[in-house]
Design a protein around this motif. Structure first.
Motif, PDB file in Angstrom:
ATOM      1  N   ALA A  22       0.832  -1.206   0.000  1.00  0.00           N
ATOM      2  CA  ALA A  22       0.000   0.000   0.000  1.00  0.00           C
ATOM      3  C   ALA A  22       0.866   1.255   0.000  1.00  0.00           C
ATOM      4  CB  ALA A  22      -0.943  -0.021   1.203  1.00  0.00           C
ATOM      5  N   GLU A  23       1.907   1.255   0.801  1.00  0.00           N
ATOM      6  CA  GLU A  23       2.822   2.398   0.841  1.00  0.00           C
ATOM      7  C   GLU A  23       3.401   2.657  -0.546  1.00  0.00           C
ATOM      8  OE1 GLU A  23       7.071   3.786   2.904  1.00  0.00           O
ATOM      9  OE2 GLU A  23       6.209   1.840   3.435  1.00  0.00           O
ATOM     10  N   ALA A  24       3.889   1.613  -1.196  1.00  0.00           N
ATOM     11  CA  ALA A  24       4.510   1.768  -2.518  1.00  0.00           C
ATOM     12  C   ALA A  24       3.497   2.235  -3.570  1.00  0.00           C
ATOM     13  CB  ALA A  24       5.156   0.449  -2.950  1.00  0.00           C
ATOM     14  N   ILE A  25       2.301   1.671  -3.523  1.00  0.00           N
ATOM     15  CA  ILE A  25       1.269   2.050  -4.500  1.00  0.00           C
ATOM     16  C   ILE A  25       0.893   3.516  -4.339  1.00  0.00           C
ATOM     17  CG2 ILE A  25      -1.112   1.670  -5.241  1.00  0.00           C
ATOM     18  CD1 ILE A  25      -0.689  -1.325  -4.304  1.00  0.00           C
ATOM     19  N   LEU A  26       0.589   3.934  -3.092  1.00  0.00           N
ATOM     20  CA  LEU A  26       0.194   5.323  -2.873  1.00  0.00           C
ATOM     21  C   LEU A  26       1.340   6.282  -3.159  1.00  0.00           C
ATOM     22  CD1 LEU A  26      -1.902   7.422  -2.107  1.00  0.00           C
ATOM     23  CD2 LEU A  26      -1.208   7.114   0.288  1.00  0.00           C
ATOM     24  N   GLU A  27       2.537   5.886  -2.829  1.00  0.00           N
ATOM     25  CA  GLU A  27       3.680   6.762  -3.064  1.00  0.00           C
ATOM     26  C   GLU A  27       3.772   7.121  -4.546  1.00  0.00           C
ATOM     27  OE1 GLU A  27       6.627   9.198  -1.643  1.00  0.00           O
ATOM     28  OE2 GLU A  27       5.144   8.081  -0.488  1.00  0.00           O
ATOM     29  N   VAL A  47      10.989  -6.803   4.490  1.00  0.00           N
ATOM     30  CA  VAL A  47       9.942  -6.838   3.482  1.00  0.00           C
ATOM     31  C   VAL A  47       9.903  -8.260   2.926  1.00  0.00           C
ATOM     32  CG1 VAL A  47       9.219  -5.925   1.235  1.00  0.00           C
ATOM     33  CG2 VAL A  47      10.277  -4.399   2.939  1.00  0.00           C
ATOM     34  N   HIS A  48       8.703  -8.825   2.823  1.00  0.00           N
ATOM     35  CA  HIS A  48       8.575 -10.184   2.291  1.00  0.00           C
ATOM     36  C   HIS A  48       9.104 -10.203   0.855  1.00  0.00           C
ATOM     37  CE1 HIS A  48       6.907 -13.966   0.916  1.00  0.00           C
ATOM     38  NE2 HIS A  48       6.667 -14.266   2.194  1.00  0.00           N
ATOM     39  N   PRO A  49       9.941 -11.191   0.504  1.00  0.00           N
ATOM     40  CA  PRO A  49      10.538 -11.220  -0.839  1.00  0.00           C
ATOM     41  C   PRO A  49       9.509 -11.263  -1.968  1.00  0.00           C
ATOM     42  CG  PRO A  49      11.292 -13.099   0.491  1.00  0.00           C
ATOM     43  CD  PRO A  49      10.410 -12.273   1.356  1.00  0.00           C
ATOM     44  N   TYR A  50       8.363 -11.922  -1.774  1.00  0.00           N
ATOM     45  CA  TYR A  50       7.345 -11.952  -2.828  1.00  0.00           C
ATOM     46  C   TYR A  50       6.699 -10.578  -3.008  1.00  0.00           C
ATOM     47  CZ  TYR A  50       7.522 -17.113  -2.970  1.00  0.00           C
ATOM     48  OH  TYR A  50       7.897 -18.422  -3.104  1.00  0.00           O
ATOM     49  N   ALA A  51       6.541  -9.845  -1.920  1.00  0.00           N
ATOM     50  CA  ALA A  51       6.005  -8.485  -2.016  1.00  0.00           C
ATOM     51  C   ALA A  51       6.995  -7.601  -2.772  1.00  0.00           C
ATOM     52  CB  ALA A  51       5.722  -7.911  -0.630  1.00  0.00           C
ATOM     53  N   ALA A  52       8.267  -7.696  -2.425  1.00  0.00           N
ATOM     54  CA  ALA A  52       9.296  -6.905  -3.113  1.00  0.00           C
ATOM     55  C   ALA A  52       9.360  -7.267  -4.595  1.00  0.00           C
ATOM     56  CB  ALA A  52      10.650  -7.110  -2.446  1.00  0.00           C
ATOM     57  N   ASP A  53       9.309  -8.551  -4.910  1.00  0.00           N
ATOM     58  CA  ASP A  53       9.340  -8.989  -6.313  1.00  0.00           C
ATOM     59  C   ASP A  53       8.153  -8.421  -7.088  1.00  0.00           C
ATOM     60  OD1 ASP A  53      11.627 -10.475  -5.830  1.00  0.00           O
ATOM     61  OD2 ASP A  53      10.600 -12.424  -5.856  1.00  0.00           O
ATOM     62  N   LEU A  54       6.981  -8.500  -6.497  1.00  0.00           N
ATOM     63  CA  LEU A  54       5.771  -8.018  -7.165  1.00  0.00           C
ATOM     64  C   LEU A  54       5.835  -6.508  -7.390  1.00  0.00           C
ATOM     65  CD1 LEU A  54       2.972  -8.817  -8.266  1.00  0.00           C
ATOM     66  CD2 LEU A  54       2.072  -8.350  -5.978  1.00  0.00           C
ATOM     67  N   LEU A  55       6.270  -5.782  -6.385  1.00  0.00           N
ATOM     68  CA  LEU A  55       6.390  -4.338  -6.528  1.00  0.00           C
ATOM     69  C   LEU A  55       7.379  -3.971  -7.634  1.00  0.00           C
ATOM     70  CD1 LEU A  55       6.298  -3.291  -2.773  1.00  0.00           C
ATOM     71  CD2 LEU A  55       4.524  -2.868  -4.505  1.00  0.00           C
ATOM     72  N   LYS A  57       8.110  -5.828 -10.195  1.00  0.00           N
ATOM     73  CA  LYS A  57       7.466  -6.223 -11.454  1.00  0.00           C
ATOM     74  C   LYS A  57       6.570  -5.100 -11.974  1.00  0.00           C
ATOM     75  CE  LYS A  57       4.133  -9.523 -13.303  1.00  0.00           C
ATOM     76  NZ  LYS A  57       3.171 -10.560 -12.978  1.00  0.00           N
ATOM     77  N   PHE A  58       5.912  -4.389 -11.058  1.00  0.00           N
ATOM     78  CA  PHE A  58       5.037  -3.286 -11.437  1.00  0.00           C
ATOM     79  C   PHE A  58       5.754  -1.936 -11.384  1.00  0.00           C
ATOM     80  CE2 PHE A  58       1.703  -6.422 -10.197  1.00  0.00           C
ATOM     81  CZ  PHE A  58       1.126  -6.535 -11.453  1.00  0.00           C
ATOM     82  N   ASN A  59       7.077  -1.978 -11.413  1.00  0.00           N
ATOM     83  CA  ASN A  59       7.936  -0.778 -11.506  1.00  0.00           C
ATOM     84  C   ASN A  59       7.821   0.188 -10.338  1.00  0.00           C
ATOM     85  OD1 ASN A  59       9.061  -1.522 -14.062  1.00  0.00           O
ATOM     86  ND2 ASN A  59       7.098  -0.961 -14.975  1.00  0.00           N
ATOM     87  N   HIS A  60       7.611  -0.352  -9.151  1.00  0.00           N
ATOM     88  CA  HIS A  60       7.654   0.471  -7.942  1.00  0.00           C
ATOM     89  C   HIS A  60       9.076   0.436  -7.399  1.00  0.00           C
ATOM     90  CE1 HIS A  60       3.305   0.925  -7.315  1.00  0.00           C
ATOM     91  NE2 HIS A  60       3.190  -0.322  -7.718  1.00  0.00           N
ATOM     92  N   PRO A  61       9.614   1.577  -6.984  1.00  0.00           N
ATOM     93  CA  PRO A  61      10.906   1.551  -6.301  1.00  0.00           C
ATOM     94  C   PRO A  61      10.768   0.819  -4.967  1.00  0.00           C
ATOM     95  CG  PRO A  61      10.183   3.821  -6.734  1.00  0.00           C
ATOM     96  CD  PRO A  61       9.074   2.915  -7.138  1.00  0.00           C
ATOM     97  N   VAL A  62      11.714  -0.019  -4.641  1.00  0.00           N
ATOM     98  CA  VAL A  62      11.657  -0.774  -3.385  1.00  0.00           C
ATOM     99  C   VAL A  62      12.836  -0.479  -2.463  1.00  0.00           C
ATOM    100  CG1 VAL A  62      10.268  -2.641  -4.353  1.00  0.00           C
ATOM    101  CG2 VAL A  62      12.758  -2.818  -4.407  1.00  0.00           C
ATOM    102  N   ASP A  63      13.780   0.306  -2.931  1.00  0.00           N
ATOM    103  CA  ASP A  63      14.995   0.565  -2.151  1.00  0.00           C
ATOM    104  C   ASP A  63      14.728   1.145  -0.766  1.00  0.00           C
ATOM    105  OD1 ASP A  63      16.486  -0.399  -4.252  1.00  0.00           O
ATOM    106  OD2 ASP A  63      17.041   1.581  -5.010  1.00  0.00           O
ATOM    107  N   GLY A  64      13.789   2.064  -0.634  1.00  0.00           N
ATOM    108  CA  GLY A  64      13.544   2.708   0.653  1.00  0.00           C
ATOM    109  C   GLY A  64      12.535   1.998   1.529  1.00  0.00           C
ATOM    110  N   LEU A  65      11.949   0.911   1.047  1.00  0.00           N
ATOM    111  CA  LEU A  65      10.932   0.210   1.833  1.00  0.00           C
ATOM    112  C   LEU A  65      11.581  -0.620   2.930  1.00  0.00           C
ATOM    113  CD1 LEU A  65       8.581  -0.979  -1.039  1.00  0.00           C
ATOM    114  CD2 LEU A  65       8.286   0.992   0.480  1.00  0.00           C
ATOM    115  N   ARG A  66      10.995  -0.546   4.134  1.00  0.00           N
ATOM    116  CA  ARG A  66      11.509  -1.339   5.243  1.00  0.00           C
ATOM    117  C   ARG A  66      10.386  -1.612   6.218  1.00  0.00           C
ATOM    118  NH1 ARG A  66      12.557   1.750   9.829  1.00  0.00           N
ATOM    119  NH2 ARG A  66      12.363   3.977   9.489  1.00  0.00           N
TER     120      ARG A  66
END
Length: 169
Positions: A22-27, A47-55, A57-66
């Motif tokens: 949700a954080e990544a989508i809204l961001e 962060v769960h690896p499947y969540a990170a992979d999915l994000l 895949k949909f071109n969300h930045p994941v570097d700052g997620l924790r």
């Protein structure tokens, strides 16, 4: 004069999948109007690896997620939240901290994809389903005419988006 940027906090128990997505989508979807955050009452610490992979895949930045504890957002020096959404039933039933800024709250419960059992494909499909639910709700949320709605009307709309009303402390 610049438009107000609304702070939004998504909560779930482990802060490893639903609230992170949700954080990544809204961001991304709310760029320029919303700043997204996430936290958990009992964060898993990653962060769960499947969540990170999915994000990714949909071109969300994941570097700052924790994965982080919700206490980070209840102190006096924390960002003042305008909205707080719980995305899991467990957290919605917990006693939450008092949030600076007296935000509007709603429960947008989603199935926990981390709890999905089955083949890897079935588990990943569970993550994708939750991503879709959150993306749909967030799309509606970012397109609400926030300035035109009074607080009661806005609260009713937020509750409707989650399917049921939930009073949070």
């Amino acid at each position: 004069m610049s438009e107000k940027i609304f702070n939004v906090l998504f909560l779930c128990r482990g802060n490893s999948a639903r609230s992170i997505m949700a954080e990544a989508i809204l961001e991304r979807e709310g760029t320029g109007r919303f700043k997204a955050y996430s936290a958990g009452s009992h964060p898993r610490g990653e962060v769960h690896p499947y969540a990170a992979d999915l994000l990714q895949k949909f071109n969300h930045p994941v570097d700052g997620l924790r994965s982080k504890n919700w206490d980070e957002f209840s102190s006096d020096d924390a960002p003042k939240m305008d909205f707080v959404f719980t995305v899991c039933d467990q957290t919605a039933n917990e006693v939450c901290p008092t949030w600076p800024g007296k935000p509007m709250t709603a429960h947008w419960g989603c199935t926990d994809p981390v709890a999905v059992e089955g083949t890897e494909a079935e588990i990943r499909a569970g993550f994708a389903d939750v991503y879709g639910q959150l993306a749909n709700r967030i799309s509606v949320f970012v397109n609400l005419p926030l300035a035109a709605l009074d607080r009661l009307s806005l609260q009713r709309r937020l509750d409707e988006m989650g399917g049921k009303a939930k009073e949070m402390v």
